[in-house]
Design an enzyme around this catalytic site. Structure first.
Site, PDB file in Angstrom:
ATOM      1  N   LYS A   1    -124.524  27.256  33.257  1.00 20.63           N
ATOM      2  CA  LYS A   1    -123.568  26.138  33.319  1.00 20.63           C
ATOM      3  C   LYS A   1    -122.600  26.291  32.140  1.00 20.63           C
ATOM      4  O   LYS A   1    -121.872  27.282  32.083  1.00 20.63           O
ATOM      5  CB  LYS A   1    -124.327  24.809  33.316  1.00 20.63           C
ATOM      6  CG  LYS A   1    -125.237  24.624  34.541  1.00 20.63           C
ATOM      7  CD  LYS A   1    -125.870  23.261  34.570  1.00 20.63           C
ATOM      8  CE  LYS A   1    -126.657  23.001  35.836  1.00 20.63           C
ATOM      9  NZ  LYS A   1    -128.050  23.423  35.780  1.00 20.63           N
TER      10      LYS A   1
ATOM     11  N   ARG B   1    -127.619  33.778  35.548  1.00 18.17           N
ATOM     12  CA  ARG B   1    -128.281  32.637  36.180  1.00 18.17           C
ATOM     13  C   ARG B   1    -129.774  32.669  35.880  1.00 18.17           C
ATOM     14  O   ARG B   1    -130.485  33.580  36.288  1.00 18.17           O
ATOM     15  CB  ARG B   1    -128.063  32.686  37.683  1.00 18.17           C
ATOM     16  CG  ARG B   1    -128.178  31.331  38.290  1.00 18.17           C
ATOM     17  CD  ARG B   1    -127.712  31.270  39.701  1.00 18.17           C
ATOM     18  NE  ARG B   1    -127.824  29.891  40.119  1.00 18.17           N
ATOM     19  CZ  ARG B   1    -126.780  29.127  40.400  1.00 18.17           C
ATOM     20  NH1 ARG B   1    -125.568  29.585  40.329  1.00 18.17           N
ATOM     21  NH2 ARG B   1    -126.975  27.869  40.774  1.00 18.17           N
TER      22      ARG B   1
ATOM     23  N   THR C   1    -130.735  25.541  31.627  1.00 17.84           N
ATOM     24  CA  THR C   1    -130.290  26.642  32.472  1.00 17.84           C
ATOM     25  C   THR C   1    -129.232  27.393  31.667  1.00 17.84           C
ATOM     26  O   THR C   1    -128.703  26.883  30.678  1.00 17.84           O
ATOM     27  CB  THR C   1    -129.701  26.145  33.804  1.00 17.84           C
ATOM     28  OG1 THR C   1    -128.812  25.072  33.528  1.00 17.84           O
ATOM     29  CG2 THR C   1    -130.782  25.698  34.744  1.00 17.84           C
TER      30      THR C   1
ATOM     31  N   GLU D   1    -144.035  42.110  35.006  1.00 23.31           N
ATOM     32  CA  GLU D   1    -144.920  40.955  34.796  1.00 23.31           C
ATOM     33  C   GLU D   1    -145.638  41.105  33.462  1.00 23.31           C
ATOM     34  O   GLU D   1    -146.113  42.181  33.117  1.00 23.31           O
ATOM     35  CB  GLU D   1    -145.944  40.863  35.934  1.00 23.31           C
ATOM     36  CG  GLU D   1    -145.349  40.202  37.159  1.00 23.31           C
ATOM     37  CD  GLU D   1    -146.224  40.298  38.380  1.00 23.31           C
ATOM     38  OE1 GLU D   1    -147.452  40.183  38.244  1.00 23.31           O
ATOM     39  OE2 GLU D   1    -145.662  40.491  39.478  1.00 23.31           O
TER      40      GLU D   1
ATOM     41  N   TYR E   1    -140.189  46.000  37.820  1.00 23.14           N
ATOM     42  CA  TYR E   1    -141.214  44.949  37.697  1.00 23.14           C
ATOM     43  C   TYR E   1    -141.711  44.896  36.264  1.00 23.14           C
ATOM     44  O   TYR E   1    -141.985  45.936  35.668  1.00 23.14           O
ATOM     45  CB  TYR E   1    -142.388  45.217  38.652  1.00 23.14           C
ATOM     46  CG  TYR E   1    -142.309  44.305  39.855  1.00 23.14           C
ATOM     47  CD1 TYR E   1    -142.521  42.936  39.686  1.00 23.14           C
ATOM     48  CD2 TYR E   1    -141.984  44.782  41.109  1.00 23.14           C
ATOM     49  CE1 TYR E   1    -142.403  42.070  40.760  1.00 23.14           C
ATOM     50  CE2 TYR E   1    -141.869  43.919  42.187  1.00 23.14           C
ATOM     51  CZ  TYR E   1    -142.075  42.557  42.001  1.00 23.14           C
ATOM     52  OH  TYR E   1    -141.962  41.704  43.054  1.00 23.14           O
TER      53      TYR E   1
ATOM     54  N   ASP F   1    -134.115  18.242  28.210  1.00 23.60           N
ATOM     55  CA  ASP F   1    -133.541  19.210  29.154  1.00 23.60           C
ATOM     56  C   ASP F   1    -132.030  19.201  28.922  1.00 23.60           C
ATOM     57  O   ASP F   1    -131.354  18.207  29.216  1.00 23.60           O
ATOM     58  CB  ASP F   1    -133.898  18.788  30.580  1.00 23.60           C
ATOM     59  CG  ASP F   1    -133.328  19.726  31.638  1.00 23.60           C
ATOM     60  OD1 ASP F   1    -132.408  20.496  31.328  1.00 23.60           O
ATOM     61  OD2 ASP F   1    -133.803  19.663  32.790  1.00 23.60           O
TER      62      ASP F   1
HETATM   63  N1  DSN Z   1    -127.706  21.095  40.610  1.00 29.07           N
HETATM   64  C1  DSN Z   1    -127.366  20.975  39.227  1.00 29.07           C
HETATM   65  C2  DSN Z   1    -126.161  20.111  39.034  1.00 29.07           C
HETATM   66  O1  DSN Z   1    -125.245  20.232  39.825  1.00 29.07           O
HETATM   67  O2  DSN Z   1    -126.077  19.343  38.094  1.00 29.07           O
HETATM   68  C3  DSN Z   1    -128.504  20.564  38.425  1.00 29.07           C
HETATM   69  O3  DSN Z   1    -129.624  21.280  38.765  1.00 29.07           O
END
Ligand code: DSN
Length: 453
Positions: A254, A260, A251, A53, A51, A225
């Site tokens: 990707k 993740r 994110t 925080e 933890y 974003d």
């Molecule tokens: N779910 C993602 C996508 O497939 O583009 C975006 O959050």
């Protein structure tokens, strides 16, 4: 894994099957990737036990010396990967892209404030604001306003519309691309406090400077974003909004191919507020194991080989687009500048959902998607979304994209006689079909030639 095999055969079997599925089929979902074994090792490490925080040097728990060191390393690598100006800072604690975006809203907006983002069915994102209008006549009111705008509906299905007032710009009906003059008119009329770009299904470059100029004109913050494009930006294969926007969210799993989670990059004067929005505003303990994966992934992303990867992701998507056009498929915006593309299936025998299922049975995993000015609902939309991040991680190049486009056309040709069937009946036919099985077999052979390490 050997121990899991002994202690929990059921979970071991499920994981083994999923690994085989990923290895033996072509993942063409543009938001997915395959991490290096080093990233996977870091994510599966003891870091998840702790933890932590709080922020570096000021945690609410003892024993965080190594977590502090790890988080600082992730931050330093993010600064390098995204070429951060000295006037910007980083938060790596958001658990997901949606949490990162929500933290930015919590930091910069008051409840009820207007946020302006891309229309969700045109390729925006749920976390950029969404409320649904079930009554088609009521939806007409926006069309009558003379602007390419959606002002929301009665069903507040997302926290963004419960807390804020989302207004959304649509794309140009002719080109399916941003119309910046129109976005400016919408911004002047609705006076948002925050303007957002980015999304999940927009295949083209966004002019960040124009968006910033519009935001400045109406006194709004501008958040870019780049969840989908993060790896391309870090690899120099796509323009960066860093230093132009006020905040950049992404994110990490990707195109960036890290653990993740999410990263927020922001001007220094905003980062304190954003940190407080993450904790105590939204979250408890950060997921340190994912931060470890992010640190390892960023370490890979700052190496020269990643530049090659990012460039090839785009070259592959463009080659795939051309090969699909050669197979007489129509692409939304006629092509792509990045890792994803949308096939407009409105004139094909099968629409997005049934075709995605046929392709899945042929060993090609994709997902159905709405497209700009789609007259069909999100559960049965007109488009199919495809991407090249995983194919490129496998080492595939332009030649393989041509073959994949041939298989996609062959699958559509095979499925044509089933076009009047229900989804369930079509699935049965596709499952039985020798031709679909043959494509799956050839896909599996290609996958063996390009194994995922
Ligand atoms: N779910 C993602 C996508 O497939 O583009 C975006 O959050």
């Amino acid at each position: 894994m050997n121990n899991l095999q002994k202690t929990d055969k059921q979970v071991f079997r499920i994981i083994t099957n999923e690994e085989a599925r990923q290895q033996e089929t072509l993942s063409m979902i543009p938001s997915e990737n395959w991490f290096s074994s080093s990233v996977r090792e870091a994510v599966g490490s003891v870091m998840s036990h702790k933890y932590a925080e709080g922020n570096i040097g000021s945690r609410y728990y003892e024993g965080n010396q190594y977590i502090d060191e790890l988080e600082q390393l992730a931050i330093d690598r993010a600064k390098k990967a995204f070429n951060l100006p000295k006037t910007w800072d980083v938060n790596v604690q958001a658990l997901s892209g949606s949490s990162a975006n929500l933290a930015v809203y919590l930091a910069l907006l008051q409840p009820g404030d207007t946020m302006l983002a891309m229309y969700l069915p045109d390729g925006g994102h749920l976390s950029h604001g969404w409320s649904f209008e079930p009554d088609a006549k009521k939806r007409e009111k926006d069309v009558k306003s003379g602007l390419l705008v959606y002002t929301g509906g009665s069903r507040k299905v997302n926290i963004t519309s419960i807390l804020y007032n989302p207004v959304q710009y649509k794309t140009d009906p002719k080109t399916s691309q941003f119309d910046y003059k129109e976005i400016e008119k919408i911004a002047l009329k609705y006076k948002p406090k925050l303007i957002i770009t980015g999304g999940t299904a927009y295949p083209r470059i966004i002019n960040y400077r124009k968006m910033k100029a519009i935001a400045k004109k109406v006194g709004a913050f501008y958040m870019a974003d780049i969840a989908h494009e993060a790896g391309l930006v870090a690899g120099g294969a796509f323009p960066s909004p860093v230093g132009i926007a006020d905040v950049v969210t992404m994110t990490t799993h990707k195109t960036l191919r890290s653990g993740r989670g999410a990263i927020i990059l922001a001007k220094k004067e905003l980062i304190e507020k954003i940190n407080r929005a993450i904790l105590p505003g939204l979250q408890g303990g950060p997921h340190n194991h994912n931060i470890a994966g992010i640190a390892v992934g960023l370490g890979e992303a700052i190496k020269p080989t990643f530049k090659k990867y990012a460039k090839q992701v785009v070259l592959n998507a463009q080659a795939l687009g051309k090969a699909l056009q050669a197979q007489d498929f129509k692409l939304v915006t006629d092509g792509t500048d990045k890792h994803l593309l949308l096939i407009d299936l409105s004139h094909e025998p099968l629409l997005g959902r049934p075709f995605a299922r046929v392709l899945a049975l042929a060993g090609i995993t994709a997902n159905y998607s709405t497209m700009p000015w789609d007259s069909r609902p999100p559960r049965n939309p007109s488009a199919l979304r495809l991407g090249t991040p995983v194919l490129t991680t496998r080492g595939m190049k332009e030649k393989e994209m041509v073959k994949i486009a041939e298989w996609i056309r062959e699958a559509m040709r095979t499925a044509e006689p089933w076009k009047e069937l229900s989804f369930e009946q079509l699935e049965k036919e596709a499952t039985k079909s020798k031709d679909i099985k043959q494509i799956a077999k050839e896909v599996k052979e290609l996958c063996k030639t390009f194994p995922l390490a």
